[in-house]
Design a protein around this motif. Structure first.
Motif, PDB file in Angstrom:
ATOM      1  N   HIS A   1       0.932  -1.224   0.061  1.00 30.37           N
ATOM      2  CA  HIS A   1       0.090   0.217  -0.096  1.00 30.37           C
ATOM      3  C   HIS A   1       0.971   1.239  -0.053  1.00 30.37           C
ATOM      4  CE1 HIS A   1      -3.553   2.530   0.809  1.00 30.37           C
ATOM      5  NE2 HIS A   1      -2.778   3.183   1.907  1.00 30.37           N
ATOM      6  N   TYR A   2       2.006   1.371   1.031  1.00 29.29           N
ATOM      7  CA  TYR A   2       2.787   2.447   0.977  1.00 29.29           C
ATOM      8  C   TYR A   2       3.413   2.539  -0.383  1.00 29.29           C
ATOM      9  CZ  TYR A   2       6.521   5.587   2.327  1.00 29.29           C
ATOM     10  OH  TYR A   2       7.260   6.681   2.684  1.00 29.29           O
TER      11      TYR A   2
ATOM     12  N   ILE B   1      -3.161   5.696   5.615  1.00 29.42           N
ATOM     13  CA  ILE B   1      -2.673   4.408   5.942  1.00 29.42           C
ATOM     14  C   ILE B   1      -3.769   3.898   7.200  1.00 29.42           C
ATOM     15  CG2 ILE B   1      -0.528   4.828   4.978  1.00 29.42           C
ATOM     16  CD1 ILE B   1       0.572   5.595   7.878  1.00 29.42           C
TER      17      ILE B   1
END
Length: 128
Positions: A75-76, A110
Motif C-alpha cells: 500500500h505504501y 494508511i
C-alpha cells in the motif's frame, strides 16, 4: 543508530519506537538515511525488522501503532509518490556528513494499518 534492526522485542515480535509524531494527523516516514552516499542508504521504513512501529507523543501520552506488514508495504508503495520527498539539513560528526530524506504522510491514507492508544494512569485504552 541500530545494529539489530529494531528497538525492542516482545512476545508479539519486534517493535521500533519513533518520537517524530506531534500528535497530529500526519507521520514522518524516513525514506533514506543518507542521500549523499552512492548508492543512497534506505530509510528505516525499508530496513527495520520491526513489524510494529510505535509513534509516541510524549506530551499527550498518545501512541500510534503502525502495523508494518507486507500489505502495508505494498500500500505504501502505491501512495508514497503522492507525498513529496523532503530533505533534512545535513548532519555532521567529525569529518562525516550525511543527509536524510523523509515524507510527511497523512495518517488517514494508511489508517487501515494503524491503531491509536492513550495512556492514563497506567491504563491503556484504544481511542480510535
Amino acid at each position: 543508530y541500530q545494529k539489530k534492526g529494531y528497538d525492542f522485542k516482545t512476545n508479539r515480535g519486534p517493535y521500533e519506537v519513533k518520537n517524530t509524531w506531534n500528535g497530529g494527523q500526519n507521520i514522518i516516514i524516513e525514506e533514506a538515511t543518507d542521500v549523499l552516499c552512492e548508492p543512497e542508504r534506505k530509510g528505516w521504513i525499508y530496513t527495520t525488522e520491526a513489524r510494529v512501529i510505535a509513534f509516541i507523543h510524549e506530551a499527550t501520552r498518545k501512541m500510534l501503532l503502525l502495523h508494518r506488514n507486507d500489505l502495508f508495504m505494498f500500500h505504501y508503495g502505491l501512495i508514497k509518490d503522492d507525498y513529496p520527498v523532503r530533505l533534512n539539513e545535513p548532519s555532521t560528526r567529525g569529518d562525516a556528513v550525511w543527509q536524510s530524506s523523509f515524507r510527511i504522510v497523512p495518517i488517514k491514507s494508511i489508517e487501515q494499518y494503524t491503531k491509536y492508544y492513550w495512556y492514563e494512569q497506567k491504563k491503556a485504552r484504544q481511542i480510535y
